[in-house]
Design an enzyme around this catalytic site. Structure first.
Site, mmCIF file in Angstrom:
data_model
loop_
_atom_site.group_PDB
_atom_site.id
_atom_site.type_symbol
_atom_site.label_atom_id
_atom_site.label_comp_id
_atom_site.label_asym_id
_atom_site.label_seq_id
_atom_site.Cartn_x
_atom_site.Cartn_y
_atom_site.Cartn_z
ATOM 1 N N HIS A 59 0.809 -1.224 0.000
ATOM 2 C CA HIS A 59 0.000 0.000 0.000
ATOM 3 C C HIS A 59 0.847 1.282 0.000
ATOM 4 O O HIS A 59 0.468 2.270 -0.609
ATOM 5 C CB HIS A 59 -0.997 0.008 1.172
ATOM 6 C CG HIS A 59 -0.391 0.291 2.499
ATOM 7 N ND1 HIS A 59 0.401 -0.612 3.176
ATOM 8 C CD2 HIS A 59 -0.445 1.399 3.287
ATOM 9 C CE1 HIS A 59 0.796 -0.065 4.310
ATOM 10 N NE2 HIS A 59 0.314 1.139 4.415
ATOM 11 N N LYS B 237 5.658 5.513 -1.509
ATOM 12 C CA LYS B 237 6.558 6.329 -0.686
ATOM 13 C C LYS B 237 7.970 6.348 -1.252
ATOM 14 O O LYS B 237 8.756 7.234 -0.935
ATOM 15 C CB LYS B 237 6.580 5.805 0.757
ATOM 16 C CG LYS B 237 5.377 6.262 1.552
ATOM 17 C CD LYS B 237 5.577 6.081 3.027
ATOM 18 C CE LYS B 237 4.387 6.625 3.793
ATOM 19 N NZ LYS B 237 4.428 6.199 5.205
ATOM 20 N N ASP C 12 -4.681 -0.152 7.776
ATOM 21 C CA ASP C 12 -3.623 0.868 7.826
ATOM 22 C C ASP C 12 -3.742 1.708 9.100
ATOM 23 O O ASP C 12 -2.754 1.936 9.805
ATOM 24 C CB ASP C 12 -3.725 1.753 6.572
ATOM 25 C CG ASP C 12 -2.615 2.787 6.486
ATOM 26 O OD1 ASP C 12 -1.487 2.504 6.954
ATOM 27 O OD2 ASP C 12 -2.867 3.883 5.947
HETATM 28 FE FE LIG Z 1 0.032 5.610 3.264
#
Ligand SMILES: [Fe+2]
Length: 181
Positions: free
Chosen positions: A44, A48, A126
């Site tokens: 997920h 990044k 999350d």
């Molecule tokens: Fe995130």
């Protein structure tokens, strides 16, 4: 790769994958479907990798501009995974993890009818994983605090009610066994 760049996201991703899988199993997912859900959890935060290291690991408060840059990461997760044949579904489930049912999430500002159950599971997994982790600026939250925050998000129309209840149930069933005996 993510661990090399950001010391928190590697462990966090494994945790999100595991919580998502447990929620999915409880909701009757199995076989390849469940595996795909776990992969969405694991990947997920892939986007990044596109956020500058300096911002990702910055101690202290982010400026508005830096926060805007961080907020692009789910877009990169979606963009990267959707280019891989066979991963189009996973791209959505993973890339929509910061979307919220009331449209207040990012980066796509989707609303409930566009968010499948699998995306809702990754969203809850999350948040749960993040609250259960120690961060440089705070300790992990207590179960009571986590119940309150998650149910608050349901009341505000942001997270899926059923998924939150299942998430709290499966996480604290396991966590109590592991952490508090
Ligand atoms: Fe995130």
């Amino acid at each position: 790769m993510i661990s090399a760049k950001d010391r928190y996201t590697g462990k966090h991703s494994i945790e999100v994958g595991s919580i998502a899988k447990t929620i999915g199993k409880y909701l009757g997912f199995g076989g390849e479907h469940l595996e795909m859900l776990e992969i969405a959890g694991l990947l997920h935060d892939l986007g990044k990798l596109a956020v500058p290291l300096k911002i990702l690991n910055k101690p202290g408060k982010l400026t508005a501009k830096e926060f805007e840059l961080i907020k692009v990461h789910p877009f990169y997760t979606y963009k990267t995974l959707s280019q891989v044949k066979g991963m189009e579904k996973i791209a959505c489930w993973a890339g929509y993890h910061h979307e919220r049912l009331d449209g207040s999430g990012y980066p796509f500002h989707l609303t409930s009818h566009e968010l499948e159950l699998e995306s809702r599971i990754i969203q809850v997994a999350d948040v749960l994983a993040a609250l259960l982790e120690d961060r440089p600026y705070r300790r992990a939250l207590t179960p009571q605090e986590i119940f309150q925050i998650l149910r608050g998000e349901v009341e505000k129309g942001k997270l899926d009610a059923q998924v939150v209840e299942v998430g709290l149930k499966v996480v604290f069933q396991t966590a109590f066994q592991v952490r508090w005996g």
